[in-house]
Design a protein around this motif. Sequence first.
Motif, short mmCIF file in Angstrom:
data_model
loop_
_atom_site.label_atom_id
_atom_site.label_comp_id
_atom_site.label_asym_id
_atom_site.label_seq_id
_atom_site.Cartn_x
_atom_site.Cartn_y
_atom_site.Cartn_z
N PRO A 1 -10.08 7.33 1.87
CA PRO A 1 -9.35 8.32 1.06
C PRO A 1 -7.92 8.50 1.53
CG PRO A 1 -11.57 9.09 1.51
CD PRO A 1 -11.38 7.85 2.33
N ARG A 2 -7.68 8.40 2.84
CA ARG A 2 -6.32 8.57 3.34
C ARG A 2 -5.41 7.45 2.84
NH1 ARG A 2 -3.74 11.44 7.34
NH2 ARG A 2 -5.13 13.11 6.65
N ARG A 3 -5.95 6.23 2.73
CA ARG A 3 -5.14 5.13 2.19
C ARG A 3 -4.81 5.38 0.73
NH1 ARG A 3 -5.67 -0.03 -0.21
NH2 ARG A 3 -3.96 -1.39 0.39
N LEU A 4 -5.76 5.94 -0.02
CA LEU A 4 -5.49 6.27 -1.42
C LEU A 4 -4.38 7.31 -1.51
CD1 LEU A 4 -6.08 6.09 -4.42
CD2 LEU A 4 -7.94 7.71 -4.11
N GLU A 5 -4.37 8.25 -0.58
CA GLU A 5 -3.29 9.24 -0.54
C GLU A 5 -1.94 8.55 -0.39
OE1 GLU A 5 -2.05 13.05 2.25
OE2 GLU A 5 -2.81 11.22 3.15
N ARG A 6 -1.89 7.55 0.50
CA ARG A 6 -0.63 6.83 0.71
C ARG A 6 -0.23 6.06 -0.55
NH1 ARG A 6 -3.02 5.85 5.89
NH2 ARG A 6 -3.59 3.74 5.28
N ILE A 7 -1.20 5.52 -1.26
CA ILE A 7 -0.92 4.78 -2.50
C ILE A 7 -0.28 5.72 -3.52
CG2 ILE A 7 -1.99 3.64 -4.49
CD1 ILE A 7 -4.05 2.45 -2.54
N LEU A 8 -0.85 6.90 -3.67
CA LEU A 8 -0.32 7.85 -4.65
C LEU A 8 1.11 8.26 -4.29
CD1 LEU A 8 -3.36 10.22 -5.36
CD2 LEU A 8 -2.71 8.12 -6.53
N LEU A 9 1.33 8.54 -3.02
CA LEU A 9 2.67 8.95 -2.60
C LEU A 9 3.67 7.81 -2.79
CD1 LEU A 9 1.81 10.98 0.63
CD2 LEU A 9 2.60 11.88 -1.57
#
Length: 351
Positions: free
Chosen positions: A119-127
Motif C-alpha cells: 500500500p505504501r508503494r501505491l501511495e507513492r504512485i498516486l503522489l
Amino acid sequence: MIPVTMEHIAQRAGLSRTSIWMALRDHPRVSKATRDRVQKLAMEMGYQSNPLVAAHMSNVRKGRVETSSIGVAYLSTETDEDLERQPFRKILIEETRGRLAILGYRMERFCIDRQGASPRRLERILLARGILGVVFGVWEAPEITLDWRWEHFACVRLDNFAGLPPFHMARTSEPDTLEMAWNHARSLGYRRIGFVVDEITDQRTGYRGRGMYLALQSLIPKKERVPLMLPATGDDWCPERVLRFIREESPDCLLVRNPQVYYWITNAGLRIPEDIGYVGMKSPHAGNVPQVRPDYGQIAARSVDMLDTIMRNNNRGIPEEQVVSITRCHLDPDGSSAAGVCEKTAMSASV
C-alpha cells in the motif's frame, strides 16, 4: 482546522497579497531576502498551495482551460473479475466517474490487490501522478492496512467498510432499508417475517439492520414473531444454516441481505413466492423478487460533492469529525429494475 491562506501570511508579514504570491513563486521582482522570509513564514504557518487553483492558473497562463486536469483515484479491492460477477458494482464506479467529470476531475481506478506492491508503494504512485483526491469504493479486505501519510490526500468513502479511516462518506440507512422491506412484506400479507444476513455484513453496518428488525418484531403479536437468525461467517454461512432456520422457525417471508440466498432456497426445491416470500435488500437479487435498492447515482454524487468541497477548501487528512450523508433506497416491487444487473451476480453466488 481553518487552512492557512496567502491573506493570513500577508497580514503576518505586513505585505500585500500580491507580494506574498510572487514571493512564494520566487518571482524576481521580489528581493531574495523578502522571498526567503515569506517562504519561511509560510512553512512555519503550515501553508499549502491549493492544487485546484494552481492547476487552473497554470492552464490560464498557457492560454487554455483543461477541466480534467486534476486526477482523483477510485481505490477499491474489486478486481475486474469481481465486476464481471457483480455488474451492479460497475454502476457505482461509472456514476462516480461521471460525477467527477462534471466537476472537472479525471478519475483513475486502482485495485489494491492488482498492484503487486505494498500500500505504501501505491501511495507513492498516486503522489507521483499528482493525484491528491481519493474515493474509496467497495473495500472488502479489512486486513489490509493503509499506513499512508494522510495529510497529503483528500478522501471520501462510498460506504461504511471496515479497515478504513473515518473519512466523510455517503451511504444508505440500514434501518430505513430494513423498515422499507418489512413494510412491503407486511403489505403483501406476510406476518411471520424473518431476517437473513451474514456476520460480515451485519458487523459492517453496525448491526443497525438487526436492531431495526428486533424493534419491529417487538411491535407485533408474539405468535407472529420470528427469532433473529444469528449471523454466521466462514463455513458456517452456508445453505444448510438458512434452510435449517426456515424449517425450525417457519417464516412465511424472508428479508434477505445476501443475494446468494435466493439460489440456496430455490436449489433446495422451495418456490418463491408460493412456498415462502422473499424481499431482497441492497445488492441486486435474482428472480424478479421485490427489492429495496440503493440509488447508486445519489451515493456517488454526494460523496464526490463532499470530496470537491474538501479539495476546494484545501483540506487534507483524516477529518476531526466525520460527516455521513444518508441517501434513501427505493422499492422495486417486482425486481424489474434489477433484470440483467443481478443475473451474473446470482449465478456466481449459486456456485
